[in-house]
Design a protein around this motif. Structure first.
Motif, PDB file in Angstrom:
ATOM      1  N   CYS A  43       1.593  -4.855  -6.508  1.00 31.22           N
ATOM      2  CA  CYS A  43       3.052  -4.819  -6.639  1.00 31.22           C
ATOM      3  C   CYS A  43       3.438  -5.285  -8.038  1.00 31.22           C
ATOM      4  O   CYS A  43       3.312  -6.467  -8.362  1.00 31.22           O
ATOM      5  CB  CYS A  43       3.666  -5.734  -5.581  1.00 31.22           C
ATOM      6  N   LEU A  44       3.857  -4.334  -8.848  1.00 29.81           N
ATOM      7  CA  LEU A  44       4.218  -4.679 -10.226  1.00 29.81           C
ATOM      8  C   LEU A  44       5.567  -5.376 -10.288  1.00 29.81           C
ATOM      9  O   LEU A  44       5.796  -6.224 -11.148  1.00 29.81           O
ATOM     10  CB  LEU A  44       4.235  -3.416 -11.100  1.00 29.81           C
ATOM     11  N   CYS A  45       6.464  -5.023  -9.380  1.00 29.77           N
ATOM     12  CA  CYS A  45       7.792  -5.659  -9.393  1.00 29.77           C
ATOM     13  C   CYS A  45       7.680  -7.166  -9.212  1.00 29.77           C
ATOM     14  O   CYS A  45       8.383  -7.933  -9.857  1.00 29.77           O
ATOM     15  CB  CYS A  45       8.663  -5.089  -8.284  1.00 29.77           C
ATOM     16  N   GLN A  83      11.161  -4.735  -3.575  1.00 30.28           N
ATOM     17  CA  GLN A  83      12.066  -4.143  -4.577  1.00 30.28           C
ATOM     18  C   GLN A  83      11.998  -2.618  -4.542  1.00 30.28           C
ATOM     19  O   GLN A  83      12.638  -2.009  -3.709  1.00 30.28           O
ATOM     20  CB  GLN A  83      11.760  -4.718  -5.958  1.00 30.28           C
ATOM     21  N   CYS A  84      11.166  -2.001  -5.394  1.00 32.21           N
ATOM     22  CA  CYS A  84      11.180  -0.530  -5.436  1.00 32.21           C
ATOM     23  C   CYS A  84      10.488   0.089  -4.223  1.00 32.21           C
ATOM     24  O   CYS A  84      10.756   1.218  -3.868  1.00 32.21           O
ATOM     25  CB  CYS A  84      10.535  -0.029  -6.721  1.00 32.21           C
ATOM     26  N   CYS A 104       4.820   0.089  -3.728  1.00 29.82           N
ATOM     27  CA  CYS A 104       3.556  -0.556  -3.378  1.00 29.82           C
ATOM     28  C   CYS A 104       3.339  -0.612  -1.866  1.00 29.82           C
ATOM     29  O   CYS A 104       2.295  -1.084  -1.421  1.00 29.82           O
ATOM     30  CB  CYS A 104       3.527  -1.968  -3.951  1.00 29.82           C
TER      31      CYS A 104
HETATM   32 FE1  FES Z   1       6.187  -3.613  -5.202  1.00 30.14          FE
HETATM   33 FE2  FES Z   1       8.028  -2.438  -6.676  1.00 30.14          FE
HETATM   34  S1  FES Z   1       5.881  -2.408  -6.954  1.00 30.14           S
HETATM   35  S2  FES Z   1       8.331  -3.563  -4.868  1.00 30.14           S
END
Ligand code: FES
Length: 56
Positions: free
Chosen positions: A4-6, A37-38, A41
């Motif tokens: 998860c990059l966010c 978030q987005c 993931c």
């Molecule tokens: Fe995990 Fe966006 S990459 S919420």
């Protein structure tokens, strides 16, 4: 690796949380914030969840 990059969450963090009792995507989201978030993931997180559950 980062899943998860966010939220900057790694596969190892997800595995550890599953071992600690987060046995669903919703619980992982609550405890780590992964996929909150987005959501990109979510599918990989679910794969790691399923794989880890098979090990325990
Ligand atoms: Fe995990 Fe966006 S990459 S919420």
């Amino acid at each position: 690796m980062y899943v998860c990059l966010c939220k900057g969450i790694t596969d190892r963090q997800i595995q550890a949380a599953v071992h600690d009792g987060a046995h669903s995507l919703g619980k992982l989201r609550k405890s780590l914030g992964v996929a909150s978030q987005c959501g990109k993931c979510a599918s990989l997180t679910r794969e790691i969840l399923d794989e880890t559950l098979q090990e325990i």
